[in-house]
Design an enzyme around this catalytic site. Structure first.
Site, PDB file in Angstrom:
ATOM      1  N   GLU A   1      -8.995 -16.808  28.460  1.00 17.74           N
ATOM      2  CA  GLU A   1      -9.274 -17.142  27.624  1.00 17.74           C
ATOM      3  C   GLU A   1     -10.872 -17.382  27.163  1.00 17.74           C
ATOM      4  O   GLU A   1     -12.058 -16.778  25.941  1.00 17.74           O
ATOM      5  CB  GLU A   1      -8.574 -18.694  27.673  1.00 17.74           C
ATOM      6  CG  GLU A   1      -8.668 -19.166  26.016  1.00 17.74           C
ATOM      7  CD  GLU A   1      -7.974 -20.250  26.005  1.00 17.74           C
ATOM      8  OE1 GLU A   1      -7.037 -20.371  26.385  1.00 17.74           O
ATOM      9  OE2 GLU A   1      -8.643 -21.256  25.668  1.00 17.74           O
ATOM     10  N   ASP A   2     -11.858 -17.337  28.175  1.00 10.51           N
ATOM     11  CA  ASP A   2     -13.405 -18.431  27.896  1.00 10.51           C
ATOM     12  C   ASP A   2     -14.472 -17.294  28.872  1.00 10.51           C
ATOM     13  O   ASP A   2     -15.309 -17.810  28.954  1.00 10.51           O
ATOM     14  CB  ASP A   2     -13.300 -19.833  27.994  1.00 10.51           C
ATOM     15  CG  ASP A   2     -12.252 -20.949  27.724  1.00 10.51           C
ATOM     16  OD1 ASP A   2     -12.201 -20.938  26.726  1.00 10.51           O
ATOM     17  OD2 ASP A   2     -11.642 -21.910  28.348  1.00 10.51           O
TER      18      ASP A   2
HETATM   19  N1  LIG Z   1     -10.963 -33.725  27.911  1.00 17.61           N
HETATM   20  C1  LIG Z   1     -12.189 -32.417  28.030  1.00 17.61           C
HETATM   21  N2  LIG Z   1     -11.953 -31.429  27.532  1.00 17.61           N
HETATM   22  C2  LIG Z   1     -12.730 -30.504  27.518  1.00 17.61           C
HETATM   23  C3  LIG Z   1     -14.233 -30.740  28.279  1.00 17.61           C
HETATM   24  N3  LIG Z   1     -14.988 -29.992  28.457  1.00 17.61           N
HETATM   25  C4  LIG Z   1     -14.296 -29.019  28.187  1.00 17.61           C
HETATM   26  N4  LIG Z   1     -13.061 -29.661  27.246  1.00 17.61           N
HETATM   27  C5  LIG Z   1     -11.862 -27.910  27.281  1.00 17.61           C
HETATM   28  O1  LIG Z   1     -11.903 -28.474  25.672  1.00 17.61           O
HETATM   29  C6  LIG Z   1     -10.456 -27.838  24.878  1.00 17.61           C
HETATM   30  C7  LIG Z   1     -10.788 -29.124  24.114  1.00 17.61           C
HETATM   31  O2  LIG Z   1     -11.530 -29.150  23.262  1.00 17.61           O
HETATM   32  P1  LIG Z   1     -10.771 -28.436  21.372  1.00 17.61           P
HETATM   33  O3  LIG Z   1     -11.809 -28.746  20.684  1.00 17.61           O
HETATM   34  O4  LIG Z   1      -9.510 -29.387  21.165  1.00 17.61           O
HETATM   35  O5  LIG Z   1     -10.516 -26.677  21.584  1.00 17.61           O
HETATM   36  P2  LIG Z   1     -11.602 -25.649  21.650  1.00 17.61           P
HETATM   37  O6  LIG Z   1     -12.286 -25.812  22.200  1.00 17.61           O
HETATM   38  O7  LIG Z   1     -10.011 -24.439  22.707  1.00 17.61           O
HETATM   39  O8  LIG Z   1     -11.682 -25.472  20.189  1.00 17.61           O
HETATM   40  C8  LIG Z   1      -9.611 -27.776  25.870  1.00 17.61           C
HETATM   41  O9  LIG Z   1      -9.912 -26.148  26.082  1.00 17.61           O
HETATM   42  P3  LIG Z   1      -8.179 -25.511  26.466  1.00 17.61           P
HETATM   43  O10 LIG Z   1      -8.642 -25.269  27.797  1.00 17.61           O
HETATM   44  O11 LIG Z   1      -8.671 -24.672  26.278  1.00 17.61           O
HETATM   45  O12 LIG Z   1      -7.473 -26.906  25.923  1.00 17.61           O
HETATM   46  P4  LIG Z   1      -6.048 -26.874  25.039  1.00 17.61           P
HETATM   47  O13 LIG Z   1      -6.869 -26.543  23.677  1.00 17.61           O
HETATM   48  O14 LIG Z   1      -5.436 -25.650  25.194  1.00 17.61           O
HETATM   49  O15 LIG Z   1      -5.483 -27.717  25.856  1.00 17.61           O
HETATM   50  C9  LIG Z   1     -10.880 -28.131  26.830  1.00 17.61           C
HETATM   51  O16 LIG Z   1     -10.506 -27.922  28.818  1.00 17.61           O
HETATM   52  C10 LIG Z   1     -14.378 -32.210  29.174  1.00 17.61           C
HETATM   53  O17 LIG Z   1     -15.148 -33.013  29.202  1.00 17.61           O
HETATM   54  N5  LIG Z   1     -13.217 -32.634  28.299  1.00 17.61           N
END
Ligand SMILES: Nc1nc2c(ncn2[C@@H]2O[C@H](COP(=O)(O)OP(=O)(O)O)[C@@H](OP(=O)(O)OP(=O)(O)O)[C@H]2O)c(=O)[nH]1
Length: 172
Positions: free
Chosen positions: A58-59
């Site tokens: 994904e990233d």
């Molecule tokens: N709480 C938190 N989240 C962080 C941090 N740094 C990066 N993230 C990531 O940010 C994502 C959630 O942010 P959003 O704005 O809702 O989604 P997006 O990045 O996908 O656009 C999550 O990705 P993801 O793994 O794709 O998860 P999800 O969106 O599928 O839940 C999370 O892992 C941090 O410091 N705190």
């Protein structure tokens, strides 16, 4: 997940927390945790891997073929299952997570539960830069919709998630 994999994750988590604010001495200031993880990888290729790899497709530039060649088709499939299509608008991506969650494999559901638990605990620990209180609350509400589709996968994880949602007034 077997007890060896649980112990491995506990160890990686502990080390990542301890090294949270450290960087390697390279020009890119690579996070320090890359180093102990790399050393551990040299010593042993065992362990539950999909969770460690879950955001690589994904990233980063990681391809399904690359994961399959390195870790085999089962791990590659799980990572693929938990990978959002970043080319889609954010709202659609979020909607698809809710829609797809019930149809994932058991292993992918476990990764998704753990991913949400980590992110929600992280939100309680500190607010990401630029996030308003409303955005944090919206994340809890949306995560709860995803977790509803994962129910019946792992009672312990679901109980912990339910507790976090309850604290925010969100009903699982
Ligand atoms: N709480 C938190 N989240 C962080 C941090 N740094 C990066 N993230 C990531 O940010 C994502 C959630 O942010 P959003 O704005 O809702 O989604 P997006 O990045 O996908 O656009 C999550 O990705 P993801 O793994 O794709 O998860 P999800 O969106 O599928 O839940 C999370 O892992 C941090 O410091 N705190």
């Amino acid at each position: 997940m077997n007890s060896g994999a649980v112990l491995l994750l506990e160890t990686v988590h502990f080390s990542a927390e301890k090294h949270r604010n450290q960087r390697r001495k390279d020009a890119e200031q690579t996070p320090y945790i890359n180093h102990p993880v790399g050393v551990a990888r040299i010593l042993s290729h065992e362990g539950g891997r999909a969770a460690l790899l879950h955001d690589t497709m994904e990233d980063t530039d990681t391809s399904p073929a690359e994961l399959e060649a390195k870790f085999g088709p089962i791990v590659a499939r799980i990572v693929w299952e938990v990978t959002d299509d970043k080319s889609l608008p954010k709202q659609e991506r979020k909607r698809q997570q809710v829609e797809h969650a019930p149809h994932c494999s058991h292993q992918a559901k476990l990764v998704k539960l753990a991913d949400k638990l980590y992110n929600l605990r992280d939100l309680n620990r500190c607010t990401p830069v630029g996030w308003s209180a409303e955005r944090v609350q919206d994340y809890f509400v949306w995560a709860c919709e995803v977790v509803k589709g994962l129910r019946g996968t792992n009672a312990a994880l679901e109980e912990k998630l339910e507790g976090l949602f309850r604290q925010r007034g969100v009903q699982l």
